[in-house]
Design a protein around this motif. Structure first.
Motif, PDB file in Angstrom:
ATOM      1  N   UNK A  91       9.007 -40.988 -30.498  1.00  0.00           N
ATOM      2  CA  UNK A  91       7.923 -41.074 -31.467  1.00  0.00           C
ATOM      3  C   UNK A  91       7.319 -42.462 -31.532  1.00  0.00           C
ATOM      4  N   UNK A  92       8.173 -43.473 -31.375  1.00  0.00           N
ATOM      5  CA  UNK A  92       7.713 -44.859 -31.449  1.00  0.00           C
ATOM      6  C   UNK A  92       6.811 -45.228 -30.287  1.00  0.00           C
ATOM      7  N   UNK A  93       7.158 -44.748 -29.084  1.00  0.00           N
ATOM      8  CA  UNK A  93       6.447 -45.200 -27.894  1.00  0.00           C
ATOM      9  C   UNK A  93       5.424 -44.202 -27.345  1.00  0.00           C
ATOM     10  N   UNK A  94       5.693 -42.911 -27.487  1.00  0.00           N
ATOM     11  CA  UNK A  94       4.801 -41.932 -26.869  1.00  0.00           C
ATOM     12  C   UNK A  94       3.444 -41.839 -27.566  1.00  0.00           C
ATOM     13  N   UNK A  95       3.440 -41.873 -28.900  1.00  0.00           N
ATOM     14  CA  UNK A  95       2.172 -41.724 -29.610  1.00  0.00           C
ATOM     15  C   UNK A  95       1.172 -42.841 -29.279  1.00  0.00           C
ATOM     16  N   UNK A  96       1.604 -44.129 -29.279  1.00  0.00           N
ATOM     17  CA  UNK A  96       0.658 -45.169 -28.856  1.00  0.00           C
ATOM     18  C   UNK A  96       0.209 -45.007 -27.406  1.00  0.00           C
ATOM     19  N   UNK A  97       1.118 -44.535 -26.544  1.00  0.00           N
ATOM     20  CA  UNK A  97       0.753 -44.313 -25.142  1.00  0.00           C
ATOM     21  C   UNK A  97      -0.278 -43.194 -25.016  1.00  0.00           C
ATOM     22  N   UNK A  98      -0.105 -42.149 -25.805  1.00  0.00           N
ATOM     23  CA  UNK A  98      -1.080 -41.045 -25.784  1.00  0.00           C
ATOM     24  C   UNK A  98      -2.474 -41.556 -26.148  1.00  0.00           C
ATOM     25  N   UNK A  99      -2.529 -42.425 -27.143  1.00  0.00           N
ATOM     26  CA  UNK A  99      -3.827 -42.961 -27.569  1.00  0.00           C
ATOM     27  C   UNK A  99      -4.438 -43.830 -26.475  1.00  0.00           C
ATOM     28  N   UNK A 100      -3.624 -44.666 -25.864  1.00  0.00           N
ATOM     29  CA  UNK A 100      -4.134 -45.573 -24.837  1.00  0.00           C
ATOM     30  C   UNK A 100      -4.559 -44.821 -23.578  1.00  0.00           C
ATOM     31  N   UNK A 101      -3.760 -43.806 -23.189  1.00  0.00           N
ATOM     32  CA  UNK A 101      -4.040 -43.066 -21.953  1.00  0.00           C
ATOM     33  C   UNK A 101      -5.027 -41.927 -22.159  1.00  0.00           C
ATOM     34  N   UNK A 102      -5.279 -41.590 -23.423  1.00  0.00           N
ATOM     35  CA  UNK A 102      -6.202 -40.492 -23.693  1.00  0.00           C
ATOM     36  C   UNK A 102      -5.681 -39.164 -23.195  1.00  0.00           C
ATOM     37  N   UNK A 103      -4.363 -38.999 -23.262  1.00  0.00           N
ATOM     38  CA  UNK A 103      -3.736 -37.780 -22.749  1.00  0.00           C
ATOM     39  C   UNK A 103      -2.508 -37.463 -23.578  1.00  0.00           C
ATOM     40  N   UNK A 104      -2.257 -36.194 -23.818  1.00  0.00           N
ATOM     41  CA  UNK A 104      -1.095 -35.782 -24.585  1.00  0.00           C
ATOM     42  C   UNK A 104       0.148 -35.747 -23.695  1.00  0.00           C
ATOM     43  N   UNK A 105       1.272 -36.159 -24.264  1.00  0.00           N
ATOM     44  CA  UNK A 105       2.540 -36.080 -23.548  1.00  0.00           C
ATOM     45  C   UNK A 105       2.959 -34.624 -23.414  1.00  0.00           C
ATOM     46  N   UNK A 106       3.749 -34.343 -22.367  1.00  0.00           N
ATOM     47  CA  UNK A 106       4.234 -32.975 -22.172  1.00  0.00           C
ATOM     48  C   UNK A 106       5.381 -32.648 -23.125  1.00  0.00           C
ATOM     49  N   UNK A 107       6.021 -33.705 -23.690  1.00  0.00           N
ATOM     50  CA  UNK A 107       7.161 -33.508 -24.597  1.00  0.00           C
ATOM     51  C   UNK A 107       8.167 -32.508 -24.017  1.00  0.00           C
TER      52      UNK A 107
END
Length: 272
Positions: A91-107
């Motif tokens: 939660x700490x790292x994926x959400x900021x990455x999603x915003x920066x990459x403009x793509x949702x994680x597959x989780x």
């Protein structure tokens, strides 16, 4: 001060352990009891974990620390009900990455350790087989296929380093023990001279070497401090005369030895 640290995951727990251990290592004056709980992939399992956390909270000097890499939000929410201090790694790292990459994680559960790259997996297995087949000077005829050849006195850390390089990075590492016969000759064995550009030396503090050898052959000449001093001094002379790069392994873990070795030799890590 005693605190309990939980590494909780719906997969193997390796990622939670790795990051959590790195962070906790910075707090050397706190006595952590470390507990890894893998494969928590249902709310029911999460509830049993909460019970363990709350029991620890009742006897510790503070809240248990929880490092989790759980994908399922319901499971994560259940663990958040505990009396621990929760550090949600994904939660700490994926959400900021999603915003920066403009793509949702597959989780996806276990994604960080899944065998998705067949070439990478096969390379690591091949490297592991190579390390085992070329351990301790067993098969020198395959040295032309090696990425690196570790040399050093017996019990200086050559074999575990070769295995780690193979499993972690897919690097083909062989190792060759420099024996008393080699020391008497004060020259590299001919089989090593052919591959001189691949050689990397390990050395070790003689006192530490004696302790290690004494566990294997107690009260032997092999484990005597005189023999350990002699071998280490003479092998280091060979390294210097032959201009072989070398590292003292005494105070380093196998991970640190491998990282420093790669940095000193310029061999690239293969982590894809």
């Amino acid at each position: 001060m005693k605190r309990t640290a939980f590494f909780i995951s719906d997969g193997t727990g390796i990622t939670a352990e790795a990051l959590g251990q790195s962070l906790l290592a910075q707090f050397e004056y706190i006595d952590f009891e470390k507990i890894t709980i893998p494969y928590i992939d249902s709310v029911e399992k999460a509830r049993s974990v909460v019970e363990r956390i709350d029991k620890a909270a009742a006897i510790d000097d503070g809240k248990p620390i929880i490092f989790d890499t759980i994908v399922n939000s319901d499971v994560r929410a259940e663990i958040r009900k505990s009396q621990g201090y929760m550090i949600d790694i994904f939660g700490t790292f994926l959400e900021p990455l999603e915003q920066e990459l403009g793509s949702k994680s597959s989780y996806t559960v276990g994604k960080s350790h899944s065998i998705t790259g067949k070439a990478s997996y096969n390379r690591r297995i091949d490297a592991m087989n190579f390390a085992l087949e070329n351990d301790d000077g067993a098969r020198t005829r395959y040295y032309s296929n090696a990425d690196i050849i570790l040399v050093g006195v017996s019990r200086s850390g050559k074999t575990p380093t070769c295995i780690y390089l193979a499993l972690q990075y897919g690097i083909k590492a062989a190792n060759y023990p420099l024996t008393e016969d080699d020391i008497v000759d004060q020259r590299l064995p001919e089989v090593l001279r052919k591959h001189r550009q691949k050689l990397f030396g390990l050395t070790i503090d003689p006192v530490r070497l004696q302790l290690i050898r004494n566990e294997r052959k107690p009260n032997s000449k092999y484990a005597s401090i005189k023999q350990c001093n002699y071998e280490v001094e003479e092998v280091e002379l060979i390294y210097r005369r032959e201009r072989i790069p070398f590292l003292n392994s005494t105070d380093y873990s196998v991970e640190e030895i491998s990282t420093r070795l790669l940095m000193m030799t310029g061999i690239e890590r293969r982590i894809s």
